[in-house]
Design a protein around this motif. Structure first.
Motif, PDB file in Angstrom:
ATOM      1  N   SER A 115       0.832  -1.189   0.000  1.00  0.00           N
ATOM      2  CA  SER A 115       0.000   0.000   0.000  1.00  0.00           C
ATOM      3  C   SER A 115       0.873   1.247   0.000  1.00  0.00           C
ATOM      4  CB  SER A 115      -0.914   0.018   1.210  1.00  0.00           C
ATOM      5  OG  SER A 115      -0.178   0.060   2.404  1.00  0.00           O
ATOM      6  N   ALA A 116       0.336   2.347  -0.513  1.00  0.00           N
ATOM      7  CA  ALA A 116       1.073   3.599  -0.594  1.00  0.00           C
ATOM      8  C   ALA A 116       1.216   4.228   0.788  1.00  0.00           C
ATOM      9  CB  ALA A 116       0.332   4.561  -1.523  1.00  0.00           C
ATOM     10  N   VAL A 117       2.317   4.950   0.956  1.00  0.00           N
ATOM     11  CA  VAL A 117       2.526   5.735   2.170  1.00  0.00           C
ATOM     12  C   VAL A 117       2.241   7.186   1.824  1.00  0.00           C
ATOM     13  CG1 VAL A 117       4.157   6.465   3.929  1.00  0.00           C
ATOM     14  CG2 VAL A 117       4.222   4.112   3.074  1.00  0.00           C
ATOM     15  N   ILE A 118       1.337   7.781   2.564  1.00  0.00           N
ATOM     16  CA  ILE A 118       0.850   9.127   2.249  1.00  0.00           C
ATOM     17  C   ILE A 118       1.091  10.034   3.441  1.00  0.00           C
ATOM     18  CG2 ILE A 118      -1.157  10.465   1.514  1.00  0.00           C
ATOM     19  CD1 ILE A 118      -2.375   7.668   0.705  1.00  0.00           C
ATOM     20  N   SER A 119       1.625  11.200   3.179  1.00  0.00           N
ATOM     21  CA  SER A 119       1.820  12.178   4.242  1.00  0.00           C
ATOM     22  C   SER A 119       1.059  13.456   3.899  1.00  0.00           C
ATOM     23  CB  SER A 119       3.304  12.485   4.445  1.00  0.00           C
ATOM     24  OG  SER A 119       3.873  13.015   3.264  1.00  0.00           O
ATOM     25  N   GLN A 120       0.640  14.168   4.923  1.00  0.00           N
ATOM     26  CA  GLN A 120      -0.066  15.424   4.749  1.00  0.00           C
ATOM     27  C   GLN A 120       0.562  16.483   5.656  1.00  0.00           C
ATOM     28  OE1 GLN A 120      -4.482  13.533   4.517  1.00  0.00           O
ATOM     29  NE2 GLN A 120      -4.468  15.767   4.624  1.00  0.00           N
ATOM     30  N   LYS A 121       0.593  17.694   5.119  1.00  0.00           N
ATOM     31  CA  LYS A 121       1.065  18.825   5.900  1.00  0.00           C
ATOM     32  C   LYS A 121       0.120  19.995   5.723  1.00  0.00           C
ATOM     33  CE  LYS A 121       6.071  18.010   5.477  1.00  0.00           C
ATOM     34  NZ  LYS A 121       7.331  18.575   4.953  1.00  0.00           N
ATOM     35  N   PRO A 122      -0.206  20.752   6.746  1.00  0.00           N
ATOM     36  CA  PRO A 122       0.128  20.483   8.143  1.00  0.00           C
ATOM     37  C   PRO A 122      -0.771  19.390   8.721  1.00  0.00           C
ATOM     38  CG  PRO A 122      -1.289  22.388   8.014  1.00  0.00           C
ATOM     39  CD  PRO A 122      -1.043  21.950   6.589  1.00  0.00           C
ATOM     40  N   SER A 123      -0.421  18.885   9.880  1.00  0.00           N
ATOM     41  CA  SER A 123      -1.280  17.895  10.513  1.00  0.00           C
ATOM     42  C   SER A 123      -2.477  18.570  11.175  1.00  0.00           C
ATOM     43  CB  SER A 123      -0.495  17.088  11.543  1.00  0.00           C
ATOM     44  OG  SER A 123       0.016  17.938  12.549  1.00  0.00           O
ATOM     45  N   ARG A 124      -2.278  19.805  11.606  1.00  0.00           N
ATOM     46  CA  ARG A 124      -3.367  20.578  12.183  1.00  0.00           C
ATOM     47  C   ARG A 124      -3.022  22.063  12.082  1.00  0.00           C
ATOM     48  NH1 ARG A 124      -5.071  19.152  17.405  1.00  0.00           N
ATOM     49  NH2 ARG A 124      -4.598  16.992  16.910  1.00  0.00           N
ATOM     50  N   ASP A 125      -4.045  22.882  12.117  1.00  0.00           N
ATOM     51  CA  ASP A 125      -3.824  24.321  12.080  1.00  0.00           C
ATOM     52  C   ASP A 125      -5.043  25.041  12.638  1.00  0.00           C
ATOM     53  OD1 ASP A 125      -2.106  26.347   9.550  1.00  0.00           O
ATOM     54  OD2 ASP A 125      -2.567  26.734  11.664  1.00  0.00           O
ATOM     55  N   ILE A 126      -4.784  26.195  13.180  1.00  0.00           N
ATOM     56  CA  ILE A 126      -5.837  27.086  13.646  1.00  0.00           C
ATOM     57  C   ILE A 126      -5.709  28.364  12.836  1.00  0.00           C
ATOM     58  CG2 ILE A 126      -6.806  28.357  15.593  1.00  0.00           C
ATOM     59  CD1 ILE A 126      -5.501  26.286  17.447  1.00  0.00           C
ATOM     60  N   CYS A 127      -6.779  28.759  12.174  1.00  0.00           N
ATOM     61  CA  CYS A 127      -6.722  29.884  11.244  1.00  0.00           C
ATOM     62  C   CYS A 127      -7.806  30.897  11.571  1.00  0.00           C
ATOM     63  CB  CYS A 127      -6.890  29.389   9.809  1.00  0.00           C
ATOM     64  SG  CYS A 127      -5.637  28.200   9.275  1.00  0.00           S
ATOM     65  N   GLN A 128      -7.573  32.118  11.132  1.00  0.00           N
ATOM     66  CA  GLN A 128      -8.553  33.179  11.302  1.00  0.00           C
ATOM     67  C   GLN A 128      -9.485  33.196  10.100  1.00  0.00           C
ATOM     68  OE1 GLN A 128      -8.847  35.064  14.080  1.00  0.00           O
ATOM     69  NE2 GLN A 128      -7.207  33.798  14.936  1.00  0.00           N
ATOM     70  N   ARG A 129     -10.719  33.572  10.340  1.00  0.00           N
ATOM     71  CA  ARG A 129     -11.680  33.653   9.239  1.00  0.00           C
ATOM     72  C   ARG A 129     -11.201  34.650   8.194  1.00  0.00           C
ATOM     73  NH1 ARG A 129     -17.332  34.953  10.883  1.00  0.00           N
ATOM     74  NH2 ARG A 129     -16.845  33.869  12.821  1.00  0.00           N
ATOM     75  N   GLY A 130     -11.496  34.338   6.957  1.00  0.00           N
ATOM     76  CA  GLY A 130     -11.105  35.203   5.857  1.00  0.00           C
ATOM     77  C   GLY A 130      -9.752  34.869   5.257  1.00  0.00           C
ATOM     78  N   THR A 131      -8.973  34.048   5.931  1.00  0.00           N
ATOM     79  CA  THR A 131      -7.658  33.666   5.412  1.00  0.00           C
ATOM     80  C   THR A 131      -7.778  32.368   4.610  1.00  0.00           C
ATOM     81  OG1 THR A 131      -7.076  32.407   7.401  1.00  0.00           O
ATOM     82  CG2 THR A 131      -6.526  34.756   7.373  1.00  0.00           C
ATOM     83  N   SER A 132      -6.667  31.941   4.029  1.00  0.00           N
ATOM     84  CA  SER A 132      -6.630  30.706   3.240  1.00  0.00           C
ATOM     85  C   SER A 132      -5.546  29.782   3.782  1.00  0.00           C
ATOM     86  CB  SER A 132      -6.356  31.016   1.769  1.00  0.00           C
ATOM     87  OG  SER A 132      -7.386  31.799   1.212  1.00  0.00           O
ATOM     88  N   LEU A 133      -5.760  28.504   3.621  1.00  0.00           N
ATOM     89  CA  LEU A 133      -4.791  27.499   4.054  1.00  0.00           C
ATOM     90  C   LEU A 133      -4.580  26.505   2.926  1.00  0.00           C
ATOM     91  CD1 LEU A 133      -3.090  26.158   6.376  1.00  0.00           C
ATOM     92  CD2 LEU A 133      -5.096  24.713   6.762  1.00  0.00           C
ATOM     93  N   THR A 134      -3.333  26.188   2.649  1.00  0.00           N
ATOM     94  CA  THR A 134      -3.022  25.173   1.645  1.00  0.00           C
ATOM     95  C   THR A 134      -2.516  23.914   2.330  1.00  0.00           C
ATOM     96  OG1 THR A 134      -2.528  26.777  -0.088  1.00  0.00           O
ATOM     97  CG2 THR A 134      -1.567  24.588  -0.332  1.00  0.00           C
ATOM     98  N   ILE A 135      -3.146  22.808   2.008  1.00  0.00           N
ATOM     99  CA  ILE A 135      -2.807  21.504   2.570  1.00  0.00           C
ATOM    100  C   ILE A 135      -2.062  20.708   1.501  1.00  0.00           C
ATOM    101  CG2 ILE A 135      -3.710  19.374   3.571  1.00  0.00           C
ATOM    102  CD1 ILE A 135      -6.266  21.036   4.285  1.00  0.00           C
TER     103      ILE A 135
END
Lengths: 116, 116
Positions: B1-21
């Motif tokens: 099976s494939a090994v998959i990683s994601q970044k960030p594992s968690r984040d706290i953001c303010q409304r109106g901003t953007s986050l790239t995973i």
């Protein structure tokens, strides 16, 4: 359209007991795949067991086995000798045979708690 | 099976901003999937991303809100734009795979997003 139903929102059993999680589905397809995924509190979704609809023999993976009843469109998961590490959300999922898009249809999930 | 990683594992953001995973796989795959999972709920498919083509979005999800990139066969990003508290969720990346010869999906560890 296919649907997957898990009627047990939450279950709890004592460690070492056997527990059965239910899953029913609706489809007009004759060939398809069924899966059980486990999602522990760590969030990692893990494939537990899979079943091909055209195979009458029930799939087994160590302590995990399924009871696949094609006519009844039922696909229950049995966990034998349950362990604390089995505590997780369990999701039943359906995929059409030969679906080049690998689309999974998900049930709502069952939260399983194993008590010491 | 494939090994998959994601970044960030968690984040706290303010409304109106953007986050790239980010989602990284240890092998080349054609199809990558992005899901949203509300707390205690099942998975909802946001979009399917194939390398070299535009992502295919599910009903209720639009490219302006969830732009996706797929620059190569091992990497994808999902951006959650102009965030609101309703975007607080776990975001999961998955890839096509084979389990015992059956098509299935393998999942990354997820990104827990809280929008204040």
């Amino acid at each position: 359209a296919q649907t997957v139903t898990q009627s047990q929102p939450e279950m709890s059993v004592q460690e070492a007991e056997t527990v059965t999680l239910s899953c029913t589905y609706d489809t007009s397809e004759n060939n398809y795949y069924l899966f059980w995924y486990k999602q522990p509190p760590s969030r990692q979704m893990i494939l537990v067991i899979r079943q091909e609809a055209y195979k009458q023999q029930n799939a087994t993976e160590n302590r995990f086995s399924v009871n696949f009843q094609k006519a009844a469109k039922s696909f229950s998961l049995k966990i034998s000798d349950s362990q604390l590490g089995d505590t997780a959300m369990y999701f039943c999922a359906f995929m059409r045979f030969g679906d080049s898009n690998y689309q999974l249809i998900w049930g709502a999930g069952t939260k399983l708690i194993i008590k010491p | 099976s494939a090994v998959i990683s994601q970044k960030p594992s968690r984040d706290i953001c303010q409304r109106g901003t953007s986050l790239t995973i980010q989602c990284q796989v240890d092998s080349q795959v054609t199809m990558m999937f992005w899901y949203r999972q509300q707390p205690g709920q099942s998975l909802t498919l946001i979009a399917t991303a194939n390398q070299g083509s535009e992502a295919t979005y599910e009903s209720g999800f639009v490219i302006d809100k969830f732009p996706i990139s797929r620059p190569n066969l091992t990497f994808s990003t999902l951006t959650v734009s102009n965030m609101s508290p309703e975007d607080s969720s776990i975001y999961l990346c998955s890839v096509e795979g084979l389990a015992g010869g059956l098509e299935t999906q393998y999942f990354g560890p997820g990104t827990r997003l809280l929008v204040l």
